[in-house]
Structure formats: C-alpha cells, structure tokens
Scaffold this motif. Structure first.
Motif, PDB file in Angstrom:
ATOM      1  N   TYR A   1      -6.707  -7.720   4.152  1.00 59.91           N
ATOM      2  CA  TYR A   1      -8.082  -8.139   4.436  1.00 59.91           C
ATOM      3  C   TYR A   1      -8.932  -7.076   5.127  1.00 59.91           C
ATOM      4  O   TYR A   1     -10.110  -6.934   4.810  1.00 59.91           O
ATOM      5  N   THR A   2      -8.396  -6.332   6.069  1.00 58.64           N
ATOM      6  CA  THR A   2      -9.209  -5.369   6.820  1.00 58.64           C
ATOM      7  C   THR A   2      -8.786  -3.936   6.523  1.00 58.64           C
ATOM      8  O   THR A   2      -7.647  -3.683   6.103  1.00 58.64           O
ATOM      9  N   GLU A   3      -9.698  -2.994   6.755  1.00 52.76           N
ATOM     10  CA  GLU A   3      -9.392  -1.585   6.538  1.00 52.76           C
ATOM     11  C   GLU A   3      -8.257  -1.126   7.453  1.00 52.76           C
ATOM     12  O   GLU A   3      -7.395  -0.340   7.047  1.00 52.76           O
ATOM     13  N   LYS A   4      -8.270  -1.596   8.686  1.00 57.08           N
ATOM     14  CA  LYS A   4      -7.212  -1.229   9.632  1.00 57.08           C
ATOM     15  C   LYS A   4      -5.853  -1.711   9.124  1.00 57.08           C
ATOM     16  O   LYS A   4      -4.856  -0.978   9.176  1.00 57.08           O
TER      17      LYS A   4
ATOM     18  N   GLN B   1      -4.742   0.422   6.113  1.00 58.56           N
ATOM     19  CA  GLN B   1      -4.219   1.722   6.526  1.00 58.56           C
ATOM     20  C   GLN B   1      -2.836   1.579   7.137  1.00 58.56           C
ATOM     21  O   GLN B   1      -1.930   2.378   6.873  1.00 58.56           O
ATOM     22  N   GLY B   2      -2.649   0.533   7.946  1.00 54.74           N
ATOM     23  CA  GLY B   2      -1.341   0.290   8.545  1.00 54.74           C
ATOM     24  C   GLY B   2      -0.290  -0.005   7.488  1.00 54.74           C
ATOM     25  O   GLY B   2       0.866   0.425   7.597  1.00 54.74           O
TER      26      GLY B   2
ATOM     27  N   LEU C   1       4.357   2.048   4.351  1.00 55.05           N
ATOM     28  CA  LEU C   1       4.908   2.373   3.039  1.00 55.05           C
ATOM     29  C   LEU C   1       5.401   3.819   3.013  1.00 55.05           C
ATOM     30  O   LEU C   1       6.505   4.106   2.525  1.00 55.05           O
ATOM     31  N   ILE C   2       4.600   4.732   3.542  1.00 56.82           N
ATOM     32  CA  ILE C   2       4.974   6.153   3.601  1.00 56.82           C
ATOM     33  C   ILE C   2       6.230   6.344   4.455  1.00 56.82           C
ATOM     34  O   ILE C   2       7.180   7.041   4.063  1.00 56.82           O
ATOM     35  N   THR C   3       6.233   5.717   5.626  1.00 60.71           N
ATOM     36  CA  THR C   3       7.364   5.858   6.551  1.00 60.71           C
ATOM     37  C   THR C   3       8.659   5.343   5.937  1.00 60.71           C
ATOM     38  O   THR C   3       9.706   6.002   5.998  1.00 60.71           O
ATOM     39  N   GLN C   4       8.588   4.159   5.337  1.00 59.88           N
ATOM     40  CA  GLN C   4       9.793   3.561   4.775  1.00 59.88           C
ATOM     41  C   GLN C   4      10.249   4.302   3.520  1.00 59.88           C
ATOM     42  O   GLN C   4      11.448   4.386   3.236  1.00 59.88           O
TER      43      GLN C   4
ATOM     44  N   ALA D   1       0.300   7.924  -3.433  1.00 58.39           N
ATOM     45  CA  ALA D   1      -1.164   7.933  -3.423  1.00 58.39           C
ATOM     46  C   ALA D   1      -1.741   7.262  -4.662  1.00 58.39           C
ATOM     47  O   ALA D   1      -2.922   6.880  -4.677  1.00 58.39           O
ATOM     48  N   GLU D   2      -0.933   7.113  -5.703  1.00 58.78           N
ATOM     49  CA  GLU D   2      -1.408   6.476  -6.933  1.00 58.78           C
ATOM     50  C   GLU D   2      -1.405   4.952  -6.848  1.00 58.78           C
ATOM     51  O   GLU D   2      -1.971   4.282  -7.708  1.00 58.78           O
ATOM     52  N   ILE D   3      -0.768   4.398  -5.806  1.00 62.76           N
ATOM     53  CA  ILE D   3      -0.819   2.952  -5.612  1.00 62.76           C
ATOM     54  C   ILE D   3      -2.230   2.566  -5.177  1.00 62.76           C
ATOM     55  O   ILE D   3      -2.864   3.251  -4.381  1.00 62.76           O
ATOM     56  N   HIS D   4      -2.738   1.470  -5.708  1.00 62.79           N
ATOM     57  CA  HIS D   4      -4.078   1.000  -5.359  1.00 62.79           C
ATOM     58  C   HIS D   4      -3.986   0.229  -4.042  1.00 62.79           C
ATOM     59  O   HIS D   4      -3.813  -0.995  -4.029  1.00 62.79           O
ATOM     60  N   VAL D   5      -4.086   0.943  -2.924  1.00 55.13           N
ATOM     61  CA  VAL D   5      -3.964   0.338  -1.602  1.00 55.13           C
ATOM     62  C   VAL D   5      -5.352   0.228  -0.972  1.00 55.13           C
ATOM     63  O   VAL D   5      -6.125   1.191  -0.979  1.00 55.13           O
TER      64      VAL D   5
END
Length: 293
Positions: free
Chosen positions: A65-68, A71-72, A77-80, A91-95
C-alpha cells in the motif's frame, strides 16, 4: 510445488511456511497478525518460484500500500535472495505501490488514451485545491442548489472537501454515474452532474487525481486488446497488506492475475488502517468466494 533445496538449507521453515511455499498455482490467502512473519513468508514464496524457474522476475508483480512498505519489501527480497543464492535480476520484478504500478501502466499505454504525455497527478491536497478553484464550474449555483443547501454556511473549502470525498468514492467503488444522474433525490442527481463536470475539467487540464489514475488503469485492463498486452506477460501477482486496499484496487490486481489465477495476498482482518479511505476487510473475508465466482 516443492521447496527449493537452497531455501530448505538456509531457512528453518515451520509447518505453515512450508505449506505456503508448496502451494500449487492458483489463489492463495495468507492471514496472520502483526509480527507473525507473513511478509517474510511472501518473500520466500517469490524466491522459491524464481529458484525453481517457475517464473522469470519480469513475470512477477509484488505490491503493497505505501511507498515505504514497498521499499521495505524490496529490501527484504534483496537480502533474502543473497542468503539463498539467487543471482537473477530482481530489478525486473514489478515492485511498488498499487498507485505506482497503475501510473506505469497508464504512461506505458498513453497511445490508447487522449491524455498528453506530461499529465500531472494531483495528491490529496492538490485535488481538493483543484475542486476549490473550479467550484463555480463544477457546481454552478443555478443548478446545484441541493448541494449548496446541504452544506450551507460552512464555506467553499468545506464544500470542496465534501465533493472530493464523494468523487473519490464514486471512482474507487466503480459507481455507475449514469444511474446517479437520474436518481430520484435531487442531491444525488446534482452530485452525478458535478462529477461529470469535474472529470471533464481534469481531462481538459491534463491532470489526474490518485483515484482517476486507478480508474484509467482499470479501464486499460478491461479493454480486451490492451489487457492482453499487459496480462499475458504476467504470471504471479503478490499483494502485501491486502486488507488496506479498496474496491477498484482489488479489481485491478485480480485483473492482472486473470490469465493464470495466480494471486497470493497477505493480510490481517484486524489491521485495516486505511478504512477511513474506503478500504475494508471485505476483500479478505470474501477472498475464496470471489476467486471461485
């Protein structure tokens, strides 16, 4: 579906998490309270799909729902991904937020609409200011007496605020404006006519409210030829904080997943913090019914 060995090695999955990762294609509802790890499990399901090569990153939509929060979600996702050894291009995932995803869709398909490339999106305050500045055009005194009578003595700024609420509700709940315009009650008829004038002014000045932006994306996804170009390239749709979305957002997300039926939503029916904006927990409580309908 099987849990990829790299996830099994790195993560200590409990019974519920394993069941979510092993869920076959089709709709999946994850309901749990705050701090239960439901967002973490959503991230693991995304990575499990990627590691098993059941989807490419560009075939996945991941929104909240929110930009924050978005981003979280991407940070997790990157960390895991590093922990489980996934090396694809995340980066190709539509996040993003639902609004950001809709903005991308609308701008990508401007040739299917009459708006200019440089249209402006009005935030909540700017939208109210737009209504206030155009109040005489949106609700001409000679034909909008029922509106002025309802809010008489409260000032034009208050009227603009009330109109904003009605206009956004009509847009987000996909109200049939033609029916409103012929309602028995004079107030409703005048609200319907005011809404049509308001939409005309927005288009004339090449502007969109957040609600109008959602509605433009919804129309694109309901137009068969355009929808095919969008939907066919998507395989999985994931939604975090599902309890906080409203009707039109729900319809957009379901349409995005309509080619495969692979929509995974995460939420808590006791934690809807955006109910004052039109969100309800109905989308969670009726999830199974809507999928099977």
């Amino acid at each position: 579906m099987q849990v990829h060995p790299d996830i099994d090695t790195v993560c200590s999955l409990n019974e519920q998490q394993r069941a979510i990762l092993e869920h076959d294609d089709g709709p999946l509802l994850i309901v749990a309270g705050p701090g239960s790890g439901k967002t973490f499990t959503l991230v693991l399901r995304v990575l499990n799909l990627l590691l098993n090569e059941w989807a490419e990153p560009a075939q996945i939509v991941l929104c909240t729902y929110t930009e924050k929060a978005a981003q979280g979600l991407f940070d997790r996702l990157i960390t895991q991904a590093k922990k489980v050894g996934y090396q694809g291009n995340l980066a190709e995932i539509h996040v993003g937020t639902i609004h950001a995803l809709c903005d991308h869709l609308v701008r990508e398909h401007l040739h299917d609409d009459v708006r200019g490339n440089d249209y402006a999106v009005l935030d909540e305050f700017e939208q109210r200011l737009f209504i206030y500045h155009h109040l005489e055009k949106i609700v001409p005194g000679n034909v909008a007496n029922a509106i002025y009578n309802r809010w008489s003595g409260k000032g034009e700024w208050h009227i603009a605020k009330q109109l904003q609420h009605y206009f956004n509700t009509m847009t987000e709940e996909l109200v049939n404006v033609a029916h409103i315009c012929v309602a028995d009650a004079p107030f409703l008829r005048q609200i319907g006519a005011a809404y049509k004038r308001y939409c005309h002014l927005l288009k004339k000045e090449n502007k969109m409210s957040f609600s109008a932006q959602l509605h433009e994306a919804y129309k694109l996804l309901k137009a068969p030829e355009v929808a095919l170009r969008i939907i066919d390239r998507l395989r999985y749709v994931f939604v975090d904080e599902y309890q906080d979305i409203n009707n039109i957002q729900e319809q957009i997300l379901r349409q995005m997943a309509s080619a495969t039926g692979n929509i995974c939503v995460v939420g808590d029916e006791d934690q809807s913090i955006y109910r004052f904006r039109g969100a309800t927990v109905r989308n969670i409580l009726e999830f199974d019914t809507k999928v099977s309908a």
